[in-house]
Design an enzyme around this catalytic site. Sequence first.
Site, PDB file in Angstrom:
ATOM      1  N   LYS A  75     -35.158 -42.651  80.188  1.00 59.17           N
ATOM      2  CA  LYS A  75     -35.877 -41.408  79.675  1.00 59.17           C
ATOM      3  C   LYS A  75     -35.295 -41.216  78.354  1.00 59.17           C
ATOM      4  O   LYS A  75     -34.226 -41.719  77.927  1.00 59.17           O
ATOM      5  CB  LYS A  75     -35.269 -40.139  80.510  1.00 59.17           C
ATOM      6  CG  LYS A  75     -35.668 -39.116  80.002  1.00 59.17           C
ATOM      7  CD  LYS A  75     -35.154 -37.991  80.781  1.00 59.17           C
ATOM      8  CE  LYS A  75     -35.698 -36.328  80.603  1.00 59.17           C
ATOM      9  NZ  LYS A  75     -34.953 -35.294  81.470  1.00 59.17           N
ATOM     10  N   SER A 150     -38.526 -32.571  83.668  1.00 56.11           N
ATOM     11  CA  SER A 150     -39.034 -33.058  82.572  1.00 56.11           C
ATOM     12  C   SER A 150     -39.145 -34.751  82.308  1.00 56.11           C
ATOM     13  O   SER A 150     -39.531 -35.216  81.390  1.00 56.11           O
ATOM     14  CB  SER A 150     -38.100 -32.547  81.499  1.00 56.11           C
ATOM     15  OG  SER A 150     -36.603 -32.862  81.520  1.00 56.11           O
ATOM     16  N   SER A 174     -35.013 -31.626  86.854  1.00 59.32           N
ATOM     17  CA  SER A 174     -35.814 -32.469  86.030  1.00 59.32           C
ATOM     18  C   SER A 174     -35.873 -33.843  86.666  1.00 59.32           C
ATOM     19  O   SER A 174     -36.670 -34.698  86.098  1.00 59.32           O
ATOM     20  CB  SER A 174     -35.461 -32.582  84.452  1.00 59.32           C
ATOM     21  OG  SER A 174     -36.007 -31.519  83.862  1.00 59.32           O
TER      22      SER A 174
HETATM   23  N1  GLN Z   1     -37.628 -27.027  84.219  1.00 64.36           N
HETATM   24  C1  GLN Z   1     -36.422 -26.858  83.741  1.00 64.36           C
HETATM   25  C2  GLN Z   1     -36.518 -26.431  82.220  1.00 64.36           C
HETATM   26  O1  GLN Z   1     -37.474 -26.294  81.757  1.00 64.36           O
HETATM   27  C3  GLN Z   1     -35.303 -27.920  84.014  1.00 64.36           C
HETATM   28  C4  GLN Z   1     -35.496 -28.941  82.992  1.00 64.36           C
HETATM   29  C5  GLN Z   1     -34.461 -29.926  83.144  1.00 64.36           C
HETATM   30  O2  GLN Z   1     -33.884 -30.157  84.309  1.00 64.36           O
HETATM   31  N2  GLN Z   1     -34.175 -30.829  82.051  1.00 64.36           N
HETATM   32  O3  GLN Z   1     -35.381 -26.123  81.708  1.00 64.36           O
END
Ligand code: GLN
Length: 486
Positions: A75, A150, A174
């Site tokens: 990532k 994400s 994410s």
């Molecule tokens: N969807 C969550 C957020 O927007 C989690 C994101 C993540 O785990 N990096 O913060």
Amino acid sequence: MDLLNLSACDIPNLVKQKRVSATELLQAFWKRGTDLNPKVNALLAFNDDAEQRAKNIDKGLVKPGRLLGVPVVLKDNFCLRGMKTTAASRILENFVAPYTAHCVQRLIDEGAIIIAKSNLDEFAMGSSNENSYFGASKNPWDLERVPGGSSGGSAVAVSTRFAPVALGSDTGGSIRQPASFCGVVGIKPTYGSVSRYGMIAFASSLDQAGTFGKTVREAALPLGAMIHRDPRDGTNVDVPYSELLGGSQSLKKCRVGIAKEYMVAGLSSDLSRSIESIIKKLEAEGCEVVEISLPHTTFAIPVYYLVAASEASSNLSRYDGVRYGLRDIETPDGRPAADLAEFYKMTRSRGFGEEVKRRILLGTFSLSAGHYDAFYTKACQVRRLISQDFTQAFTHCDFVIGPVSTDSAFKLGEKTSDPIAMYNNDILTTPVNLAGLPALSLPLGLDSQGLPMGLQVIAPAFADDRMIAFAEALEALIDFTEVPNV
Ligand code: GLN
């Protein structure tokens, strides 16, 4: 040999015995990526050094570790020395990492080949991968849908066979949510077990690196190398197990908790039916299935979005146009910034996207003098209650299972105009991060629209090894073999 479907666990031996060359393996994945990435936009860049690395492996110049020759996608919020690390943000568009993340170095030391960097929501803020400065990634099961976020790019990369395994980060879901949307396994280990050194910070008390794989075993393989004591991360701890893999968890007498708050109204009927069916199978194997309660679940979204935004507003203050990345000294009308404040404003308003700005505003507000106690302190207090819910639940069961999200992948653009709807999507994943627990997502099957559904497994802190053994037993019961037809 079907190189693209080899198990990451078999590659090191095949390469060692010269039955497969690291170079031909890399080229097979490389070709797949070059051919199909334009469709799914999962990869942001290929690693130019990968080919030389594969050659060195084939010449016997690399120590044969447990990941010898295994291509890994990162990532793009993990630093790899000499390669651009953008966090999918304009502010870091041209940032070249001067050092390598600890967990990535561990993979390299074990013989892995870093093949590419993957797409994400900017600074890992999002649940759909649509917040990327480089455009959304697409779900390979249906190109009109999101892959989740994400870490969408990494989930798509494994699902589309751009690599056998990939790294992601999970701050509020994410890894698990995109894994469930893309039909792959995603593991988020206990908070503190993988060093955060070299992983671009979003919310430091929640951020945790983890992995994606086609199977539990494959996802656990790199994770075993990544979990390693690193004094450079003050929250990194020594874990009580020496190996992640190799344990076995008998289903007989295993106590599995079903949280009534997770089987919520709004859960798709396909998902609830599939979970009912896995519960029956577990009972047939001798598992004791118990109902548990996580009563503070309803507060998870406000608590998470206050804590995460507060920490983000502090972490992202480093992007000031001086030390990193984009520097913009001109105002829109073409004159140079009058003072330092205006200079910051120019750089940051052009460098950050909408969602990142929203979080910086929200976080700065909740940390400000007049509001700190009402918002930030209160959120921390309720966070403790959410964590205690799990402590209490784990006196009645060994693992909790349930859905990852209430439905399968949604359409691109469906939630972009409604941030609250997007946030609510994380209701079943954020509690785990707030409590620091290990959890994973396992493919559960396809729903009536042909989209993957995921099963979440949650374990007590530092029971990652048992969780993985249990998930392998579950995986055998589910027997999911479908692949997307991109
Ligand atoms: N969807 C969550 C957020 O927007 C989690 C994101 C993540 O785990 N990096 O913060």
